[in-house]
Design an enzyme around this catalytic site. Structure first.
Site, PDB file in Angstrom:
ATOM      1  N   LEU A 238     -13.202 -32.835 -68.922  1.00 47.70           N
ATOM      2  CA  LEU A 238     -12.951 -32.437 -70.310  1.00 47.70           C
ATOM      3  C   LEU A 238     -14.029 -33.130 -71.134  1.00 47.70           C
ATOM      4  O   LEU A 238     -14.176 -34.354 -71.065  1.00 47.70           O
ATOM      5  CB  LEU A 238     -11.544 -32.856 -70.753  1.00 47.70           C
ATOM      6  CG  LEU A 238     -11.012 -32.258 -72.059  1.00 47.70           C
ATOM      7  CD1 LEU A 238     -10.962 -30.733 -71.983  1.00 47.70           C
ATOM      8  CD2 LEU A 238      -9.628 -32.807 -72.379  1.00 47.70           C
ATOM      9  N   ASP A 239     -14.787 -32.355 -71.903  1.00 51.09           N
ATOM     10  CA  ASP A 239     -15.954 -32.879 -72.615  1.00 51.09           C
ATOM     11  C   ASP A 239     -15.611 -34.065 -73.504  1.00 51.09           C
ATOM     12  O   ASP A 239     -14.486 -34.190 -74.007  1.00 51.09           O
ATOM     13  CB  ASP A 239     -16.581 -31.787 -73.486  1.00 51.09           C
ATOM     14  CG  ASP A 239     -17.082 -30.607 -72.675  1.00 51.09           C
ATOM     15  OD1 ASP A 239     -17.345 -30.794 -71.479  1.00 51.09           O
ATOM     16  OD2 ASP A 239     -17.198 -29.511 -73.260  1.00 51.09           O
ATOM     17  N   ILE A 240     -16.603 -34.895 -73.760  1.00 49.05           N
ATOM     18  CA  ILE A 240     -16.415 -36.082 -74.589  1.00 49.05           C
ATOM     19  C   ILE A 240     -15.952 -35.718 -75.996  1.00 49.05           C
ATOM     20  O   ILE A 240     -15.190 -36.456 -76.634  1.00 49.05           O
ATOM     21  CB  ILE A 240     -17.723 -36.909 -74.646  1.00 49.05           C
ATOM     22  CG1 ILE A 240     -17.465 -38.265 -75.285  1.00 49.05           C
ATOM     23  CG2 ILE A 240     -18.839 -36.148 -75.352  1.00 49.05           C
ATOM     24  CD1 ILE A 240     -18.621 -39.226 -75.172  1.00 49.05           C
TER      25      ILE A 240
ATOM     26  N   LYS B 221      -6.318 -36.657 -73.820  1.00 47.36           N
ATOM     27  CA  LYS B 221      -7.587 -37.365 -74.046  1.00 47.36           C
ATOM     28  C   LYS B 221      -8.075 -37.210 -75.487  1.00 47.36           C
ATOM     29  O   LYS B 221      -8.180 -36.100 -75.997  1.00 47.36           O
ATOM     30  CB  LYS B 221      -8.663 -36.827 -73.095  1.00 47.36           C
ATOM     31  CG  LYS B 221      -9.949 -37.657 -73.131  1.00 47.36           C
ATOM     32  CD  LYS B 221     -11.078 -36.972 -72.380  1.00 47.36           C
ATOM     33  CE  LYS B 221     -11.806 -35.945 -73.224  1.00 47.36           C
ATOM     34  NZ  LYS B 221     -12.540 -36.536 -74.378  1.00 47.36           N
TER      35      LYS B 221
ATOM     36  N   SER C 231     -14.064 -33.131 -76.773  1.00 41.57           N
ATOM     37  CA  SER C 231     -12.878 -32.282 -76.679  1.00 41.57           C
ATOM     38  C   SER C 231     -11.648 -33.158 -76.476  1.00 41.57           C
ATOM     39  O   SER C 231     -11.738 -34.288 -76.002  1.00 41.57           O
ATOM     40  CB  SER C 231     -12.999 -31.311 -75.506  1.00 41.57           C
ATOM     41  OG  SER C 231     -14.130 -30.474 -75.657  1.00 41.57           O
TER      42      SER C 231
END
Length: 276
Positions: free
Chosen positions: A143-145, A94, A147
């Site tokens: 998963l954080d934006i 990502k 990261s």
């Protein structure tokens, strides 16, 4: 009124006999939950199979909402197994700027990257991409934006439960670049060892103590975290409590599955021989 009194008295008498004879109350579980506990499928998948008449309990076709005992024999039609074998699990690297789940605040969900042109050429899987693989494809964990790294998207409820179920203790490994106050180079030398120990065990989030974590220096500006839980923005919030600022975060492993050489923004299939 008399009939009601007799019924109440009879119930009390029955309960008294159970206490005297030490007979335990019967214990049952909803069928879809029991199937998930046994690792057969997800609850949602179980409901679909039950609705199709694909599930038998002790030889009888199971109705929706059935409660079953722990020793009940549960059989599943081969059609359900065939459907399950067609499900895919996708590993995505990502990029920053995509959210893990539903679109929010104008940001796109990471699943939009799962298309033919982003399929990694280095993927050894023989599975060919098809649009129906996007149906029910959902992230198993966040998963954080801001990261990057390994994000799992799956149609398989068994894998989702394995990764994010209530009883999951799956390891997740991260590389985390940090600064400490005005220190951006050789942070390791400036950061107190006592605070590193707190990162490993001693912090709380949301009024709950965190599980022990593995935290070590990967290089003078980068920490390596291994967690077995996944609270929202956990690593960033942990670092804030000890005076560190996260300037880069990358997830590189979930269980035994590695991000490896998968390029940012590209994806591959989980291989049949791979296990989390």
């Amino acid at each position: 009124m008399k009939a009601a009194s007799k019924k109440t008295a009879g119930t009390i008498a029955l309960n008294d006999r159970r206490e005297i004879c030490n007979v335990p109350e019967p214990s049952t579980t909803r069928l879809n939950k029991r199937m998930a506990e046994l690792g057969m499928c997800s609850r949602r998948e179980a409901d679909d199979w039950i609705a199709r008449g694909w599930v038998r309990v002790d030889g009888q076709v199971a109705p929706m909402g059935l409660q079953v005992a722990a020793d009940a024999r549960i059989d599943v039609d081969p059609k359900a197994r065939g459907q399950q074998q067609e499900q895919v699990t996708i590993l995505l690297n990502k990029p920053i700027g995509y959210v893990s789940g539903q679109a929010e605040d104008g940001y796109q969900p990471a699943v939009v990257l799962v298309e033919e042109r982003n399929h990694w050429r280095g993927d050894a899987s023989k599975t060919r991409f098809a649009p129906q693989q996007l149906r029910g494809l959902a992230p198993a964990g966040r998963l954080d934006i801001d990261s990057i790294g390994l994000l799992v998207l799956t149609q398989d409820g068994r894998i989702a439960r394995q990764l994010i179920g209530e009883d999951s203790g799956m390891e997740k490994e991260y590389l985390v670049r940090v600064t400490y106050g005005d220190v951006a180079a050789d942070v390791q030398s400036a950061f107190p060892r006592a605070q590193l120990m707190r990162l490993r065990h001693g912090l709380s989030l949301d009024n709950q103590p965190l599980k022990p974590a593995q935290v070590d220096w990967q290089n003078p500006e980068q920490l390596r975290f291994v967690l077995t839980e996944g609270k929202k923005r956990q690593i960033r919030r942990m670092c804030e409590q000890v005076g560190l600022k996260v300037v880069g975060l990358k997830r590189i492993r979930i269980g035994r599955v590695l991000l490896g050489n998968l390029p940012v923004g590209q994806w591959r299939y989980l291989a049949p021989q791979e296990r989390f």
